[in-house]
Design a protein around this motif. Sequence first.
Motif, PDB file in Angstrom:
ATOM      1  N   ALA A 122       0.824  -1.212   0.000  1.00 33.54           N
ATOM      2  CA  ALA A 122       0.000   0.000   0.000  1.00 33.54           C
ATOM      3  C   ALA A 122       0.858   1.261   0.000  1.00 33.54           C
ATOM      4  CB  ALA A 122      -0.926  -0.012   1.208  1.00 33.54           C
ATOM      5  N   ALA A 123       1.902   1.290   0.831  1.00 28.01           N
ATOM      6  CA  ALA A 123       2.744   2.486   0.947  1.00 28.01           C
ATOM      7  C   ALA A 123       3.496   2.777  -0.351  1.00 28.01           C
ATOM      8  CB  ALA A 123       3.725   2.315   2.103  1.00 28.01           C
ATOM      9  N   LEU A 124       4.108   1.752  -0.936  1.00 26.68           N
ATOM     10  CA  LEU A 124       4.858   1.957  -2.177  1.00 26.68           C
ATOM     11  C   LEU A 124       3.927   2.266  -3.342  1.00 26.68           C
ATOM     12  CD1 LEU A 124       7.586  -0.829  -1.844  1.00 26.68           C
ATOM     13  CD2 LEU A 124       7.858   1.633  -1.544  1.00 26.68           C
ATOM     14  N   SER A 125       2.751   1.639  -3.341  1.00 25.03           N
ATOM     15  CA  SER A 125       1.764   1.944  -4.384  1.00 25.03           C
ATOM     16  C   SER A 125       1.338   3.396  -4.295  1.00 25.03           C
ATOM     17  CB  SER A 125       0.545   1.032  -4.242  1.00 25.03           C
ATOM     18  OG  SER A 125       0.889  -0.326  -4.450  1.00 25.03           O
ATOM     19  N   LEU A 126       1.208   3.906  -3.062  1.00 28.83           N
ATOM     20  CA  LEU A 126       0.833   5.306  -2.879  1.00 28.83           C
ATOM     21  C   LEU A 126       1.899   6.231  -3.452  1.00 28.83           C
ATOM     22  CD1 LEU A 126      -1.112   7.393  -1.658  1.00 28.83           C
ATOM     23  CD2 LEU A 126       0.210   7.242   0.465  1.00 28.83           C
ATOM     24  N   ALA A 127       3.171   5.899  -3.219  1.00 29.80           N
ATOM     25  CA  ALA A 127       4.257   6.721  -3.756  1.00 29.80           C
ATOM     26  C   ALA A 127       4.220   6.739  -5.281  1.00 29.80           C
ATOM     27  CB  ALA A 127       5.600   6.192  -3.257  1.00 29.80           C
ATOM     28  N   GLY A 179       0.032  10.784 -10.416  1.00 30.20           N
ATOM     29  CA  GLY A 179      -0.996  11.796 -10.208  1.00 30.20           C
ATOM     30  C   GLY A 179      -0.486  13.202 -10.449  1.00 30.20           C
ATOM     31  N   LEU A 180       0.710  13.496  -9.943  1.00 24.88           N
ATOM     32  CA  LEU A 180       1.280  14.820 -10.148  1.00 24.88           C
ATOM     33  C   LEU A 180       1.607  15.068 -11.619  1.00 24.88           C
ATOM     34  CD1 LEU A 180       3.619  15.088  -7.025  1.00 24.88           C
ATOM     35  CD2 LEU A 180       1.595  16.487  -7.497  1.00 24.88           C
ATOM     36  N   LEU A 181       2.174  14.054 -12.264  1.00 29.68           N
ATOM     37  CA  LEU A 181       2.474  14.195 -13.695  1.00 29.68           C
ATOM     38  C   LEU A 181       1.196  14.395 -14.500  1.00 29.68           C
ATOM     39  CD1 LEU A 181       5.239  11.474 -14.230  1.00 29.68           C
ATOM     40  CD2 LEU A 181       5.521  13.958 -14.303  1.00 29.68           C
ATOM     41  N   GLY A 182       0.178  13.602 -14.146  1.00 29.52           N
ATOM     42  CA  GLY A 182      -1.081  13.720 -14.862  1.00 29.52           C
ATOM     43  C   GLY A 182      -1.746  15.071 -14.651  1.00 29.52           C
ATOM     44  N   ALA A 183      -1.700  15.584 -13.410  1.00 22.34           N
ATOM     45  CA  ALA A 183      -2.301  16.885 -13.117  1.00 22.34           C
ATOM     46  C   ALA A 183      -1.587  18.002 -13.865  1.00 22.34           C
ATOM     47  CB  ALA A 183      -2.267  17.142 -11.614  1.00 22.34           C
ATOM     48  N   VAL A 184      -0.258  17.964 -13.856  1.00 26.08           N
ATOM     49  CA  VAL A 184       0.517  18.978 -14.577  1.00 26.08           C
ATOM     50  C   VAL A 184       0.229  18.902 -16.075  1.00 26.08           C
ATOM     51  CG1 VAL A 184       2.853  19.678 -15.224  1.00 26.08           C
ATOM     52  CG2 VAL A 184       2.343  19.099 -12.846  1.00 26.08           C
ATOM     53  N   PHE A 191      -4.278   3.985  -9.455  1.00 27.39           N
ATOM     54  CA  PHE A 191      -4.730   5.068  -8.587  1.00 27.39           C
ATOM     55  C   PHE A 191      -4.073   6.397  -8.923  1.00 27.39           C
ATOM     56  CE2 PHE A 191      -6.386   1.501  -6.305  1.00 27.39           C
ATOM     57  CZ  PHE A 191      -7.569   1.996  -5.774  1.00 27.39           C
ATOM     58  N   GLY A 192      -3.029   6.355  -9.745  1.00 24.61           N
ATOM     59  CA  GLY A 192      -2.479   7.603 -10.253  1.00 24.61           C
ATOM     60  C   GLY A 192      -3.503   8.372 -11.068  1.00 24.61           C
ATOM     61  N   ALA A 193      -4.398   7.637 -11.751  1.00 19.75           N
ATOM     62  CA  ALA A 193      -5.442   8.286 -12.546  1.00 19.75           C
ATOM     63  C   ALA A 193      -6.424   9.031 -11.645  1.00 19.75           C
ATOM     64  CB  ALA A 193      -6.179   7.241 -13.382  1.00 19.75           C
ATOM     65  N   TYR A 194      -6.753   8.434 -10.518  1.00 19.71           N
ATOM     66  CA  TYR A 194      -7.677   9.090  -9.590  1.00 19.71           C
ATOM     67  C   TYR A 194      -7.010  10.290  -8.900  1.00 19.71           C
ATOM     68  CZ  TYR A 194     -10.481   4.881 -10.233  1.00 19.71           C
ATOM     69  OH  TYR A 194     -11.223   3.859 -10.783  1.00 19.71           O
ATOM     70  N   LEU A 195      -5.747  10.121  -8.540  1.00 11.10           N
ATOM     71  CA  LEU A 195      -5.041  11.227  -7.898  1.00 11.10           C
ATOM     72  C   LEU A 195      -4.763  12.366  -8.872  1.00 11.10           C
ATOM     73  CD1 LEU A 195      -2.537   9.426  -5.496  1.00 11.10           C
ATOM     74  CD2 LEU A 195      -4.574  10.728  -4.899  1.00 11.10           C
ATOM     75  N   THR A 196      -4.723  12.055 -10.166  1.00  7.15           N
ATOM     76  CA  THR A 196      -4.570  13.118 -11.162  1.00  7.15           C
ATOM     77  C   THR A 196      -5.683  14.145 -11.023  1.00  7.15           C
ATOM     78  OG1 THR A 196      -3.404  11.748 -12.797  1.00  7.15           O
ATOM     79  CG2 THR A 196      -4.647  13.627 -13.636  1.00  7.15           C
ATOM     80  N   LEU A 231      -7.699   5.229   1.283  1.00  8.00           N
ATOM     81  CA  LEU A 231      -8.526   4.193   1.901  1.00  8.00           C
ATOM     82  C   LEU A 231      -8.945   3.142   0.880  1.00  8.00           C
ATOM     83  CD1 LEU A 231     -10.810   6.404   4.195  1.00  8.00           C
ATOM     84  CD2 LEU A 231      -8.793   5.064   4.857  1.00  8.00           C
ATOM     85  N   VAL A 232      -9.302   3.584  -0.306  1.00 10.33           N
ATOM     86  CA  VAL A 232      -9.681   2.631  -1.353  1.00 10.33           C
ATOM     87  C   VAL A 232      -8.462   1.818  -1.796  1.00 10.33           C
ATOM     88  CG1 VAL A 232     -10.631   2.392  -3.675  1.00 10.33           C
ATOM     89  CG2 VAL A 232     -11.576   4.097  -2.124  1.00 10.33           C
ATOM     90  N   MET A 233      -7.306   2.475  -1.866  1.00 13.36           N
ATOM     91  CA  MET A 233      -6.087   1.792  -2.279  1.00 13.36           C
ATOM     92  C   MET A 233      -5.675   0.703  -1.289  1.00 13.36           C
ATOM     93  SD  MET A 233      -2.312   3.419  -3.022  1.00 13.36           S
ATOM     94  CE  MET A 233      -2.995   4.635  -4.121  1.00 13.36           C
ATOM     95  N   VAL A 234      -5.807   1.000   0.001  1.00 10.93           N
ATOM     96  CA  VAL A 234      -5.467  -0.001   1.015  1.00 10.93           C
ATOM     97  C   VAL A 234      -6.301  -1.260   0.811  1.00 10.93           C
ATOM     98  CG1 VAL A 234      -5.630  -0.547   3.469  1.00 10.93           C
ATOM     99  CG2 VAL A 234      -4.661   1.624   2.755  1.00 10.93           C
ATOM    100  N   LYS A 235      -7.585  -1.068   0.561  1.00  5.74           N
ATOM    101  CA  LYS A 235      -8.454  -2.225   0.344  1.00  5.74           C
ATOM    102  C   LYS A 235      -8.135  -2.931  -0.974  1.00  5.74           C
ATOM    103  CE  LYS A 235     -12.093   0.329   0.970  1.00  5.74           C
ATOM    104  NZ  LYS A 235     -13.510   0.771   1.059  1.00  5.74           N
ATOM    105  N   ALA A 236      -7.689  -2.155  -1.969  1.00  5.48           N
ATOM    106  CA  ALA A 236      -7.369  -2.735  -3.270  1.00  5.48           C
ATOM    107  C   ALA A 236      -6.119  -3.608  -3.229  1.00  5.48           C
ATOM    108  CB  ALA A 236      -7.188  -1.629  -4.302  1.00  5.48           C
ATOM    109  N   THR A 237      -5.301  -3.478  -2.191  1.00  5.20           N
ATOM    110  CA  THR A 237      -4.115  -4.336  -2.096  1.00  5.20           C
ATOM    111  C   THR A 237      -4.497  -5.809  -1.989  1.00  5.20           C
ATOM    112  OG1 THR A 237      -4.034  -4.049   0.321  1.00  5.20           O
ATOM    113  CG2 THR A 237      -2.710  -2.549  -1.010  1.00  5.20           C
TER     114      THR A 237
END
Length: 228
Positions: free
Chosen positions: A20-25, A31-36, A104-109, A159-165
Amino acid sequence: MFHGYLGAILGGLGITLATAALSLAVACGFGLLGAVAKLSRSRTARGLAETYTTLIRGIPELVLMLAIFYGGQILVNRLAEAKGWDYIDVPPFTAGVLTIGFIFGAYLTETFRGAILAVPRGQMEAATAFGLTRSQALRRILLPQMVRHAIPGFANNWLVMVKATALVSIIGLDDMLHRANMAASATREPFTFYMLIALVYLAITTVSIGLLMLLERRFSLGVKGIRF
């Protein structure tokens, strides 16, 4: 009650949390690349970011997990074969982290894009007028305020990502759910072990909610809330 499997199952908790932690990173990076990219003046960058978020948000996570794991394995080994290398076995942990992070990068975008747009544009212009460079203005003006606006959406995605693990167990990762599956098969008591996993995930998300509330309060200092 757990027939001696409790220690083994809880031993997989570390793998679940690390995933979960590494997936978040990874997700934050995408997400940042996508937002920019979505806020870029480049039509190509905006188009690629829009395609990425549309496709990922429209396909179930389980399908993406299987497609990326097995499809990626085939692609990597075809490239290796072309180079004359031996067969490369992609570890389930690496595949799971990259896949969940990519999804989840798409959602964080969208979360980061909305947070950036929530910061008044005039503040960046004022920072530039006071002599700050663009990088200084981003670091001192935009980023702290963006984080405050992004926390609610970020918390939900975490929270969704933790469950998705739990999905990584289907590609062979030896996490809690994988061990619980083996225990349930051996004892023929699936309810007992799956309920244990549910309670562990509930504990993780409950602690996460508490920590995220503290984080939101920290970044909201000095900001007067609006009550409805």
